[in-house]
Design an enzyme around this catalytic site. Structure first.
Site, short mmCIF file in Angstrom:
data_model
loop_
_atom_site.label_atom_id
_atom_site.label_comp_id
_atom_site.label_asym_id
_atom_site.label_seq_id
_atom_site.Cartn_x
_atom_site.Cartn_y
_atom_site.Cartn_z
N ASP A 187 0.82 -1.21 0.00
CA ASP A 187 0.00 0.00 0.00
C ASP A 187 0.86 1.26 0.00
O ASP A 187 1.92 1.32 0.62
CB ASP A 187 -0.90 -0.02 1.25
CG ASP A 187 -1.80 1.19 1.34
OD1 ASP A 187 -2.62 1.37 0.43
OD2 ASP A 187 -1.68 1.96 2.32
N GLU A 198 1.17 -0.55 -5.15
CA GLU A 198 0.20 0.52 -5.39
C GLU A 198 1.02 1.81 -5.45
O GLU A 198 1.29 2.43 -4.42
CB GLU A 198 -0.86 0.59 -4.29
CG GLU A 198 -1.99 1.54 -4.63
CD GLU A 198 -2.27 2.57 -3.55
OE1 GLU A 198 -3.01 3.53 -3.84
OE2 GLU A 198 -1.77 2.43 -2.43
#
Length: 634
Positions: free
Chosen positions: A314, A367
């Site tokens: 993330d 990401e």
């Protein structure tokens, strides 16, 4: 009198590795471990707290009394406190009470290596083990082939707390999900599930992205072994499991990692590097050896003990740039005067090297929302070493295009064609994730313009375009049946919508697209290379039509794709074809079973010796309204 017996699981070599930041199985040493010492059963505790003056284990076994069970500091300057407490059993609640030698600060912390935590809002750690009899041997043996970059990779992104709820809006348990979710994912044809963070977190509205228990599956849904059952059942159904992993930041909750021993132990001491202004959270000190070892050990832990098949990392962009969400004067350039965080770059490279060296058939997915170069390229060529990267530019441009009324689309065809100018610079995953269906952005279905028929035709067209575009796929839960409302983490998806034809049609189209993707090698064998894609015509903006070829290893299995981005039916629409033969329509998003109008090329189409689109051969097609049609050469 201290009731702690001197005992250690550490060797001198362990300590050397820890200090050097090269110990990647710290969970085998630090934390609480059920052991037997001299015939006596109990628990060995070990915690890293280098600025502590004393560390007590407090819990329900000693009425949370400080000083009753004092750990002993190691002599080797490692900062590790340890000891064996007899008689403590599995299920015991505990924390560490730390007296700091800095200004008398006292902290009471959950165990950073705890395997299980009290159910929030309670915050104690729980003595536990990882005993489990896995039954996924077939999956693990074939995983390397299933997870390869030249294989279909279609991901269903799931937030466990809101996929489906039980009576009185209660959470479903891991064990209940091991039936319902597994059957549903198998039915809809996704190859993988990605779980939004399941590591323990204190605050529901964070969706799991603010972690306090890095080694513990959240107790909201059951015990650690219950989560193992869920992963096991997915594997037995032939479905891979990706875990969201959050090494980018952590909350400053009193029981968490922040200010752990009275010092900035895990977070960077310079607030310009150690505090995240967007999320009001703390940022790891990626330049500190012991912190790097903690994080990489955590990644290894989930792959080893929970059989995860991949980690989606993330907020990588927030880690890479020193000036991320910071104004001028709020950040300090690196030693070369640049904005890149050199410690982060070094950490991410090492993380990927360790993962790929130690686990066959796993993937790491970044990401990363900027144009940082070579994110998904090997470290030995100068890349960060990820297996894949989210194609955020494609996602933004595509949704921007689809939200336009069809009459204006001819002026914006470049929004779609631009992606092919950089599509093969990385191993891209195409994501329609949870971030696109919250905070007033509308659901994917309600981004589509037009009346109800056009909305759902556009949605079918969007998904058909996505599945025939190069790259792997990710779709957030609910999007696969046209969820109308934005995602709400506090309640179940709107499953009742499936009683309506348009919504059940979207689910059917996703099921068939997954099947098409998995059974047609031209859609996956070369999904990360320009050899797998060829434009037929990208310049017919007047009609808002795109046509292209998807290619695999066998030219005879190539597919022709034509997208009609308006509701105007195009009869006798001619496209160039690279060879003679016939075309057969194998997918049509306008089929009546999906809620479409049913216009189709029902007969085999003969390719003519008539030059068009710069090719010697061509064919005339019927293009249904707002549709994707896919053809095989026969």
């Amino acid at each position: 009198m201290n009731k702690v017996i001197t005992h250690s699981l550490f060797t001198d070599f362990d300590i050397d590795l820890f200090k050097a930041g090269k110990h990647f199985k710290l969970y085998e040493k630090l934390g609480a471990h059920l052991v037997e010492v001299n015939g006596v059963k109990g628990v060995y505790f070990a915690v890293w707290a280098p600025t502590a003056q004393s560390v007590s284990v407090v819990g329900d076994f000693n009425y949370w009394t400080e000083g009753e069970h004092l750990l002993q500091v190691r002599w080797d300057s490692s900062g590790i406190w340890e000891g064996f407490i007899p008689g403590i059993e599995k299920g015991t609640l505990y924390k560490y009470k730390i007296q700091s030698n800095i200004n008398g600060v006292v902290t009471e912390k959950a165990d950073p290596f705890s395997l299980y935590c009290e159910k929030p809002p309670h915050t104690a750690s729980v003595v536990w083990d990882l005993d489990y009899n896995w039954k996924d041997e077939n999956w693990m043996q074939s995983r390397k082939e299933n997870n390869a970059l030249d294989k279909p990779y279609s991901v269903y992104e799931v937030h466990l707390g809101s996929w489906k709820r039980g009576e009185n809006n209660r959470f479903l348990t891991y064990l209940e999900l091991a039936d319902d979710l597994v059957n549903y994912v198998k039915e809809t044809g996704f190859t993988h599930v990605e779980f939004m963070p399941i590591m323990e977190y204190p605050y529901d509205p964070s969706w799991g992205y603010q972690l306090t228990g890095y080694f513990a599956p959240t107790s909201r849904f059951g015990k650690p072994q219950d989560f193992m059952v869920l992963v096991d059942k997915l594997h037995q159904a032939g479905i891979g499991v990706i875990l969201d992993w959050v090494p980018s930041h952590f909350p400053d909750d009193a029981h968490g990692l922040g200010f752990f021993d009275g010092s900035h132990l895990y977070e960077h001491p310079d607030r310009r590097k150690g505090y995240h202004p967007d999320w009001k959270s703390l940022v790891f000190n990626y330049g500190r050896n012991e912190v790097r070892a903690f994080l990489i050990s955590n990644a290894v832990f989930w792959l080893q003990h929970y059989h995860a098949d991949g980690l989606r990392v993330d907020a990588v962009a927030s880690m890479l740039y020193l000036d991320y969400s910071r104004n001028e004067g709020e950040w300090e350039p690196n030693i070369y005067g640049g904005r890149e965080n050199l410690d982060t770059i070094s950490f991410l490279k090492e993380f990927n090297e360790v993962i790929y060296a130690n686990f066959d058939g796993v993937q790491t997915i970044a990401e990363e929302s900027t144009s940082f170069p070579m994110v998904s390229r090997p470290t030995f060529t100068g890349g960060l070493g990820f297996g894949m990267k989210w194609m955020m530019g494609w996602m933004h441009d595509t949704l921007k295009y689809f939200q336009k009324e069809t009459v204006y689309r001819k002026y914006h065809q470049n929004d779609l064609t631009f992606s092919m100018t950089y599509a093969f610079t990385e191993n891209f995953m195409l994501p329609f994730s949870h971030d696109e269906v919250v905070y007033g952005k509308k659901s994917i279905a309600n981004k589509m313009p037009g009346d109800e028929w056009q909305k759902f035709a556009n949605l079918r067209l969007l998904y058909g375009y996505m599945f025939t575009h190069p790259g792997t796929k990710l779709l957030f839960m609910g999007s696969e049946f046209g969820q109308s409302d934005e995602w709400n983490f506090e309640k179940s998806l709107d499953w009742h919508l499936l009683q309506y034809d348009y919504h059940s049609g979207i689910k059917k189209v996703i099921t068939d697209l997954n099947n098409l993707y998995k059974t047609r090698p031209a859609l996956y064998e070369k999904q990360f290379t320009g050899e797998g894609f060829e434009w037929i015509n990208y310049s017919d903006h007047q009609n808002a039509v795109l046509s292209y070829i998807r290619k695999g290893n066998n030219p005879d299995e190539n597919l022709i794709v034509v997208c009609n981005f308006t509701q105007v039916v195009r009869e006798n629409y001619r496209i160039g074809i690279p060879k003679k033969g016939k075309l057969e329509e194998i997918f049509n998003s306008d089929a009546t079973i999906y809620g479409g109008s049913g216009l189709a090329n029902t007969n085999t189409l003969k390719i003519e010796k008539s030059a068009y689109d710069g090719r010697d051969f061509s064919v005339e097609l019927l293009l249904p309204p707002l549709s994707v049609t896919v053809y095989s050469l026969v």
